[in-house]
Design a protein around this motif. Structure first.
Motif, PDB file in Angstrom:
ATOM      1  N   GLN A 142      20.735  -3.194  -3.302  1.00  0.00           N
ATOM      2  CA  GLN A 142      21.087  -1.935  -2.637  1.00  0.00           C
ATOM      3  C   GLN A 142      20.645  -0.730  -3.462  1.00  0.00           C
ATOM      4  OE1 GLN A 142      25.300  -2.238  -1.861  1.00  0.00           O
ATOM      5  NE2 GLN A 142      25.050  -3.843  -0.310  1.00  0.00           N
ATOM      6  N   SER A 143      20.796  -0.816  -4.783  1.00  0.00           N
ATOM      7  CA  SER A 143      20.362   0.279  -5.656  1.00  0.00           C
ATOM      8  C   SER A 143      18.853   0.484  -5.548  1.00  0.00           C
ATOM      9  CB  SER A 143      20.728  -0.025  -7.112  1.00  0.00           C
ATOM     10  OG  SER A 143      22.128  -0.024  -7.283  1.00  0.00           O
ATOM     11  N   ALA A 144      18.110  -0.623  -5.516  1.00  0.00           N
ATOM     12  CA  ALA A 144      16.653  -0.529  -5.391  1.00  0.00           C
ATOM     13  C   ALA A 144      16.265   0.066  -4.045  1.00  0.00           C
ATOM     14  CB  ALA A 144      16.029  -1.910  -5.566  1.00  0.00           C
ATOM     15  N   GLU A 145      16.951  -0.334  -2.992  1.00  0.00           N
ATOM     16  CA  GLU A 145      16.659   0.203  -1.654  1.00  0.00           C
ATOM     17  C   GLU A 145      16.844   1.710  -1.609  1.00  0.00           C
ATOM     18  OE1 GLU A 145      18.348  -1.275   1.836  1.00  0.00           O
ATOM     19  OE2 GLU A 145      17.311  -3.208   1.784  1.00  0.00           O
ATOM     20  N   ILE A 146      17.935   2.197  -2.172  1.00  0.00           N
ATOM     21  CA  ILE A 146      18.215   3.638  -2.158  1.00  0.00           C
ATOM     22  C   ILE A 146      17.093   4.390  -2.880  1.00  0.00           C
ATOM     23  CG2 ILE A 146      19.764   5.432  -3.040  1.00  0.00           C
ATOM     24  CD1 ILE A 146      22.079   3.377  -2.570  1.00  0.00           C
ATOM     25  N   TRP A 147      16.685   3.880  -4.039  1.00  0.00           N
ATOM     26  CA  TRP A 147      15.613   4.527  -4.809  1.00  0.00           C
ATOM     27  C   TRP A 147      14.310   4.538  -4.020  1.00  0.00           C
ATOM     28  CZ3 TRP A 147      10.915   2.937  -6.973  1.00  0.00           C
ATOM     29  CH2 TRP A 147      10.367   3.796  -7.943  1.00  0.00           C
ATOM     30  N   LEU A 148      13.981   3.421  -3.398  1.00  0.00           N
ATOM     31  CA  LEU A 148      12.746   3.323  -2.633  1.00  0.00           C
ATOM     32  C   LEU A 148      12.746   4.274  -1.437  1.00  0.00           C
ATOM     33  CD1 LEU A 148      12.331  -0.531  -2.787  1.00  0.00           C
ATOM     34  CD2 LEU A 148      10.650   1.114  -3.656  1.00  0.00           C
ATOM     35  N   LEU A 149      13.863   4.351  -0.745  1.00  0.00           N
ATOM     36  CA  LEU A 149      13.955   5.244   0.417  1.00  0.00           C
ATOM     37  C   LEU A 149      13.823   6.707   0.003  1.00  0.00           C
ATOM     38  CD1 LEU A 149      16.755   3.436   2.445  1.00  0.00           C
ATOM     39  CD2 LEU A 149      14.367   3.732   3.147  1.00  0.00           C
ATOM     40  N   GLU A 150      14.337   7.045  -1.171  1.00  0.00           N
ATOM     41  CA  GLU A 150      14.202   8.412  -1.672  1.00  0.00           C
ATOM     42  C   GLU A 150      12.754   8.726  -2.034  1.00  0.00           C
ATOM     43  OE1 GLU A 150      16.941   8.491  -4.911  1.00  0.00           O
ATOM     44  OE2 GLU A 150      18.685   8.957  -3.646  1.00  0.00           O
ATOM     45  N   ARG A 151      11.980   7.716  -2.457  1.00  0.00           N
ATOM     46  CA  ARG A 151      10.576   7.911  -2.833  1.00  0.00           C
ATOM     47  C   ARG A 151       9.644   7.917  -1.628  1.00  0.00           C
ATOM     48  NH1 ARG A 151       8.620   9.237  -7.632  1.00  0.00           N
ATOM     49  NH2 ARG A 151       6.655   8.426  -6.818  1.00  0.00           N
ATOM     50  N   PHE A 152      10.069   7.305  -0.535  1.00  0.00           N
ATOM     51  CA  PHE A 152       9.183   7.089   0.611  1.00  0.00           C
ATOM     52  C   PHE A 152       8.728   8.406   1.230  1.00  0.00           C
ATOM     53  CE2 PHE A 152       8.602   6.449   5.228  1.00  0.00           C
ATOM     54  CZ  PHE A 152       7.526   5.577   5.177  1.00  0.00           C
ATOM     55  N   ARG A 153       7.385   8.486   1.473  1.00  0.00           N
ATOM     56  CA  ARG A 153       6.803   9.663   2.120  1.00  0.00           C
ATOM     57  C   ARG A 153       6.083   9.215   3.391  1.00  0.00           C
ATOM     58  NH1 ARG A 153       4.915  13.700  -1.492  1.00  0.00           N
ATOM     59  NH2 ARG A 153       3.651  14.438   0.271  1.00  0.00           N
ATOM     60  N   LYS A 154       6.606   9.611   4.513  1.00  0.00           N
ATOM     61  CA  LYS A 154       6.016   9.206   5.789  1.00  0.00           C
ATOM     62  C   LYS A 154       4.599   9.746   5.953  1.00  0.00           C
ATOM     63  CE  LYS A 154       7.005   8.984  10.734  1.00  0.00           C
ATOM     64  NZ  LYS A 154       7.941   9.361  11.840  1.00  0.00           N
ATOM     65  N   ASP A 155       4.326  10.909   5.376  1.00  0.00           N
ATOM     66  CA  ASP A 155       2.990  11.506   5.516  1.00  0.00           C
ATOM     67  C   ASP A 155       1.930  10.773   4.703  1.00  0.00           C
ATOM     68  OD1 ASP A 155       4.304  12.469   3.179  1.00  0.00           O
ATOM     69  OD2 ASP A 155       2.823  14.068   3.015  1.00  0.00           O
ATOM     70  N   LYS A 156       2.339   9.774   3.915  1.00  0.00           N
ATOM     71  CA  LYS A 156       1.398   9.001   3.119  1.00  0.00           C
ATOM     72  C   LYS A 156       1.289   7.551   3.601  1.00  0.00           C
ATOM     73  CE  LYS A 156       1.647  11.892  -1.003  1.00  0.00           C
ATOM     74  NZ  LYS A 156       0.284  12.415  -0.826  1.00  0.00           N
ATOM     75  N   THR A 157       1.725   7.292   4.808  1.00  0.00           N
ATOM     76  CA  THR A 157       1.603   5.946   5.358  1.00  0.00           C
ATOM     77  C   THR A 157       0.178   5.713   5.868  1.00  0.00           C
ATOM     78  OG1 THR A 157       2.419   6.726   7.501  1.00  0.00           O
ATOM     79  CG2 THR A 157       4.032   5.784   5.980  1.00  0.00           C
ATOM     80  N   PRO A 158      -0.311   4.478   5.812  1.00  0.00           N
ATOM     81  CA  PRO A 158      -1.705   4.198   6.197  1.00  0.00           C
ATOM     82  C   PRO A 158      -1.932   4.361   7.691  1.00  0.00           C
ATOM     83  CG  PRO A 158      -0.523   2.175   5.694  1.00  0.00           C
ATOM     84  CD  PRO A 158       0.383   3.285   5.304  1.00  0.00           C
ATOM     85  N   PRO A 159      -3.133   4.779   8.085  1.00  0.00           N
ATOM     86  CA  PRO A 159      -3.444   4.959   9.509  1.00  0.00           C
ATOM     87  C   PRO A 159      -3.543   3.619  10.236  1.00  0.00           C
ATOM     88  CG  PRO A 159      -5.395   5.329   8.164  1.00  0.00           C
ATOM     89  CD  PRO A 159      -4.250   5.185   7.211  1.00  0.00           C
ATOM     90  N   ALA A 160      -3.306   3.670  11.540  1.00  0.00           N
ATOM     91  CA  ALA A 160      -3.268   2.456  12.357  1.00  0.00           C
ATOM     92  C   ALA A 160      -4.588   1.697  12.329  1.00  0.00           C
ATOM     93  CB  ALA A 160      -2.897   2.811  13.795  1.00  0.00           C
ATOM     94  N   GLU A 161      -5.724   2.427  12.317  1.00  0.00           N
ATOM     95  CA  GLU A 161      -7.024   1.741  12.344  1.00  0.00           C
ATOM     96  C   GLU A 161      -7.275   0.952  11.054  1.00  0.00           C
ATOM     97  OE1 GLU A 161      -8.003   6.184  11.467  1.00  0.00           O
ATOM     98  OE2 GLU A 161      -6.614   5.036  12.734  1.00  0.00           O
ATOM     99  N   LEU A 162      -6.741   1.437   9.934  1.00  0.00           N
ATOM    100  CA  LEU A 162      -6.849   0.691   8.685  1.00  0.00           C
ATOM    101  C   LEU A 162      -5.983  -0.569   8.733  1.00  0.00           C
ATOM    102  CD1 LEU A 162      -7.758   0.442   5.696  1.00  0.00           C
ATOM    103  CD2 LEU A 162      -5.712   1.733   5.101  1.00  0.00           C
ATOM    104  N   LEU A 163      -4.771  -0.433   9.244  1.00  0.00           N
ATOM    105  CA  LEU A 163      -3.873  -1.581   9.347  1.00  0.00           C
ATOM    106  C   LEU A 163      -4.457  -2.664  10.251  1.00  0.00           C
ATOM    107  CD1 LEU A 163      -0.398   0.187   9.617  1.00  0.00           C
ATOM    108  CD2 LEU A 163      -1.447  -0.872   7.615  1.00  0.00           C
ATOM    109  N   LYS A 164      -5.188  -2.254  11.252  1.00  0.00           N
ATOM    110  CA  LYS A 164      -5.812  -3.216  12.168  1.00  0.00           C
ATOM    111  C   LYS A 164      -6.849  -4.054  11.441  1.00  0.00           C
ATOM    112  CE  LYS A 164      -8.025  -3.498  16.720  1.00  0.00           C
ATOM    113  NZ  LYS A 164      -8.530  -2.716  17.881  1.00  0.00           N
ATOM    114  N   VAL A 165      -7.654  -3.411  10.594  1.00  0.00           N
ATOM    115  CA  VAL A 165      -8.660  -4.141   9.821  1.00  0.00           C
ATOM    116  C   VAL A 165      -7.978  -5.073   8.817  1.00  0.00           C
ATOM    117  CG1 VAL A 165     -10.544  -3.923   8.155  1.00  0.00           C
ATOM    118  CG2 VAL A 165     -10.396  -2.336  10.085  1.00  0.00           C
TER     119      VAL A 165
END
Length: 275
Positions: A142-165
């Motif tokens: 749970q401690s790790a999850e909280i830290w990760l969620l605080e670090r997460f940036r939605k604007d830095k997620t990979p684009p759909a076309e890259l995920l498809k490849v």
């Protein structure tokens, strides 16, 4: 060895392969080889032992790590220390998953093992302290999850076309590369740049790594291996090409790999096994 794996949900499940808590590891060796899997790791030691990395040829120590460290995308094998009664807490990111949490191009970490403090500052040491103080493994998760969620940036997620490849390569690691990029809307150079940013590797190199790991799984599950058949099945140009590729990723030729009993595990192999 006891291993507890945390069940992730929501956004963390999209970008993180797993979170592990490992303890009571009692190896019969002190140095082990790790072959590349196509993941980035954050590793917390919870036992007070310092860890070493070693020169792959001489096995001389080249670096020491404690508290928290990050293993970037490794392009071939590395040699690390193994300790009696060790306890580790590990965050394993999916191939494309680290960038939204690290916030810089993943190619910057290629072939590196680096102090967690150097990348994340005192914040990561505070997380380690919190994980150590939590009594149950579930509380540590749970401690790790909280830290990760605080670090997460939605604007830095990979684009759909890259995920498809990426998905195509992961499901068909032997597919001809031109077939994979046929549906990619932009240039091949753009795809390579995107792979370096989000994964760290070029798409062709990542495909080579995936193919090697599929071969390791096949070796692990088979009682008898016909190397010529493996080379043909996985579309190497010839058997010498396959042997060269196998040695590149594992540090050893296929026949010696079997003779030394390394086929008992998939990604970790003892280098100084006792007895």
């Amino acid at each position: 060895m006891a291993i507890e794996r945390h069940l992730l949900k929501g956004v963390l499940n999209q970008y993180i392969e797993a979170i592990f808590h490992l303890k009571d590891f009692i190896p019969d060796h002190s140095i082990e080889r790790v072959v590349p899997t196509g993941h980035v790791f954050i590793i917390f030691e919870l036992d007070g032992f310092q860890r070493n990395t070693y020169d792959n040829d001489t096995l001389a120590p080249i670096a020491t790590f404690k508290d928290v460290w990050v293993s970037g995308m490794q392009k071939n094998h590395i040699s690390i220390s193994a300790h009696q009664h060790s306890e580790l807490f590990v965050i394993q990111f999916k191939a494309f998953g680290a960038y939204p949490f690290f916030h810089f191009p993943m190619q910057n970490l290629n072939d590196k093992v680096i102090s967690g403090k150097e990348l994340f500052g005192e914040d990561i040491l505070a997380l380690r302290k919190e994980i150590l103080e939590k009594k149950s493994t579930e509380e540590k998760f749970q401690s790790a999850e909280i830290w990760l969620l605080e670090r997460f940036r939605k604007d830095k997620t990979p684009p759909a076309e890259l995920l498809k490849v990426l998905e195509r390569l992961q499901h068909e690691p032997v597919v001809n590369f031109p077939e994979v990029i046929e549906g990619y809307a932009k240039t091949q150079k753009h795809l390579i740049d995107q792979f370096k940013k989000y994964v760290g590797l070029t798409p062709k190199y990542y495909q080579r790594m995936l193919r090697f790991n599929v071969i390791l799984q096949q070796i692990y599950q088979s009682k008898k291996i016909e190397w010529a058949q493996v080379a043909y099945q996985f579309e190497y140009t010839d058997q010498s090409h396959f042997i060269k590729e196998f040695k590149h990723f594992s540090g050893i030729n296929p026949q010696k790999f079997i003779q030394q009993g390394f086929n008992d595990a998939t990604n970790f192999f003892p280098l100084d096994k006792k007895g």
